[in-house]
Write a protein that holds these residues in place. Structure first.
Motif, short mmCIF file in Angstrom:
data_model
loop_
_atom_site.label_atom_id
_atom_site.label_comp_id
_atom_site.label_asym_id
_atom_site.label_seq_id
_atom_site.Cartn_x
_atom_site.Cartn_y
_atom_site.Cartn_z
N THR A 25 0.88 -1.10 -0.10
CA THR A 25 -0.05 -0.16 -0.03
C THR A 25 0.82 1.30 -0.17
O THR A 25 0.48 2.40 -0.71
N LEU A 26 1.89 1.39 0.67
CA LEU A 26 2.75 2.37 0.68
C LEU A 26 3.64 2.54 -0.65
O LEU A 26 3.61 3.83 -1.18
N ALA A 27 3.83 1.43 -1.11
CA ALA A 27 4.61 1.53 -2.37
C ALA A 27 3.44 2.08 -3.43
O ALA A 27 3.80 3.14 -4.22
N ARG A 28 2.30 1.98 -3.51
CA ARG A 28 1.33 2.24 -4.51
C ARG A 28 1.00 3.82 -4.18
O ARG A 28 0.91 4.33 -4.99
N ARG A 29 0.92 4.09 -3.03
CA ARG A 29 0.89 5.71 -2.60
C ARG A 29 2.06 6.42 -3.02
O ARG A 29 1.85 7.56 -3.38
N LEU A 30 3.44 5.83 -3.11
CA LEU A 30 4.70 6.63 -3.40
C LEU A 30 4.96 6.52 -4.93
O LEU A 30 5.94 6.90 -5.26
N ARG A 31 3.96 5.56 -5.59
CA ARG A 31 4.29 5.35 -6.91
C ARG A 31 5.67 4.53 -7.20
O ARG A 31 6.31 4.97 -8.13
N ALA A 32 5.81 3.79 -6.30
CA ALA A 32 7.28 2.74 -6.34
C ALA A 32 6.79 1.58 -6.77
O ALA A 32 5.84 0.95 -6.66
N ALA A 33 7.69 0.91 -7.59
CA ALA A 33 7.64 -0.54 -7.81
C ALA A 33 8.21 -1.32 -6.39
O ALA A 33 8.99 -0.52 -5.72
N ASP A 222 -0.55 4.92 6.08
CA ASP A 222 -0.65 6.24 6.03
C ASP A 222 0.30 7.16 7.08
O ASP A 222 0.79 8.20 6.62
N PHE A 223 0.82 6.45 7.94
CA PHE A 223 1.56 6.81 9.06
C PHE A 223 3.10 6.74 8.20
O PHE A 223 3.88 7.78 8.54
N LEU A 224 3.43 6.06 7.71
CA LEU A 224 4.64 5.95 7.09
C LEU A 224 4.92 6.81 5.61
O LEU A 224 6.08 7.13 5.44
N VAL A 225 3.67 6.85 4.90
CA VAL A 225 4.02 7.70 3.71
C VAL A 225 4.62 8.97 3.98
O VAL A 225 5.71 9.22 3.08
N PRO A 226 4.54 9.91 4.72
CA PRO A 226 5.08 11.13 4.78
C PRO A 226 6.49 11.12 5.31
O PRO A 226 7.69 11.83 4.89
N ARG A 227 6.70 10.07 5.91
CA ARG A 227 7.83 10.04 6.80
C ARG A 227 8.92 9.21 5.79
O ARG A 227 10.26 9.69 5.67
N VAL A 228 8.49 8.29 5.07
CA VAL A 228 9.31 7.59 4.15
C VAL A 228 9.67 8.59 2.79
O VAL A 228 10.79 8.94 2.43
N ALA A 229 8.44 9.21 2.59
CA ALA A 229 8.87 10.21 1.33
C ALA A 229 9.70 11.58 1.84
O ALA A 229 10.53 11.87 1.00
N LYS A 230 9.74 11.81 2.93
CA LYS A 230 10.98 12.89 3.53
C LYS A 230 12.19 12.14 3.49
O LYS A 230 13.14 13.00 3.24
N ILE A 231 12.44 11.04 4.03
CA ILE A 231 13.51 10.44 3.96
C ILE A 231 14.16 10.33 2.66
O ILE A 231 15.34 10.47 2.22
N MET A 232 13.32 10.05 1.40
CA MET A 232 13.75 9.48 0.16
C MET A 232 13.66 10.87 -0.66
O MET A 232 14.12 10.67 -1.81
N GLN A 233 13.35 11.78 0.01
CA GLN A 233 13.13 13.24 -0.87
C GLN A 233 12.23 12.71 -2.24
O GLN A 233 12.75 13.31 -3.40
#
Length: 245
Positions: A25-33, A222-233
């Motif tokens: 789910t996190l990957a789909r939210r971040l458009r990641a393979a 939902d909890f991880l999306v903004p945190r992972v996105a920030k880490i990965m820019q």
């Protein structure tokens, strides 16, 4: 009888399925393979219920994490295999380990020191060699260790299923790794997902064998999306532009 069987299968699918787990789910939210390497009950040093090894076998995720097929020890990470399969090597690895090492072990959990050493070796292995020992992880690889993702409902269902039990040891291992390997310090991160009901609520814990339902998994994502996105820019809001994980 057939109708009952079909109905049961549909109800189980609604309650728990891999497609709706937190990381896909996190990957789909971040458009990641995404590629998920996991096996129910697997730990880092020992698998769940280690006193009965026939349940989960002798191999832990320390040996299995590079495999796409559990019976095939060849890694997909080498440049040769990546070219052959057309798959990208990962930009991000999310590690979620420790729960099976410390829960359901009838008092035989590892010491904090030994677990920390094993976790540090595991993190180092992600940055060094693949299973074949002849290729290195992708340049710029980032590792995010997560721990927690529990709720009070977990303990109500099974008092020996404390998903936050290993978290102090996981956090300490990550901090030690960063301190001892300063060249990799900015590429290893720790994210704690609380177990107090603020993320995974009580009604999210009624899946198979007390695991989270898809709604609970979505709450973790939902909890991880903004945190992972920030880490990965990887951008903000709807503008995520991710790589592979």
């Amino acid at each position: 009888e057939d109708e009952d069987s079909t109905s049961s299968a549909v109800q189980l699918w609604r309650r728990t399925n891999c497609h709706s787990a937190a990381v896909p789910t996190l990957a789909r939210r971040l458009r990641a393979a995404v590629s998920v390497q996991g096996l129910a009950g697997s730990g880092l040093m020992q698998n769940a219920n280690a006193a009965t090894p026939w349940l989960f076998g002798p191999l832990t995720m320390a040996q299995l994490h590079l495999r796409t097929l559990l019976s095939d020890a060849r890694s997909e990470w080498t440049e040769e295999r990546a070219a052959l399969t057309g798959r990208r090597r990962p930009d991000l690895i999310i590690v979620s380990l420790g729960g099976n090492d410390f829960n359901h072990q009838v008092g035989h959990a590892p010491s904090a020191e030994k677990f920390g050493q094993a976790y540090s070796r595991f993190l180092a292995s992600l940055f060094t060699a693949t299973a074949e020992g002849d290729a290195h992880a992708p340049p710029g690889l980032v590792v995010v260790s997560i721990c927690g993702q529990g709720s009070p409902a977990d303990l109500a269902f099974d008092p020996d299923n404390n998903r936050c039990r290993p978290c102090p040891n996981v956090e300490a291992a990550v901090h030690t790794f960063r301190r001892e390997r300063p060249s990799l310090a900015t590429r290893v991160h720790y994210v704690f997902v609380p177990c107090d009901g603020s993320v995974v609520r009580e009604e999210h814990g009624s899946g198979c064998q007390g695991h989270m339902t898809p709604r609970g998994q979505a709450a973790v994502a939902d909890f991880l999306v903004p945190r992972v996105a920030k880490i990965m820019q990887w951008g903000e809001g709807a503008d995520y532009d991710a790589g592979s994980m």
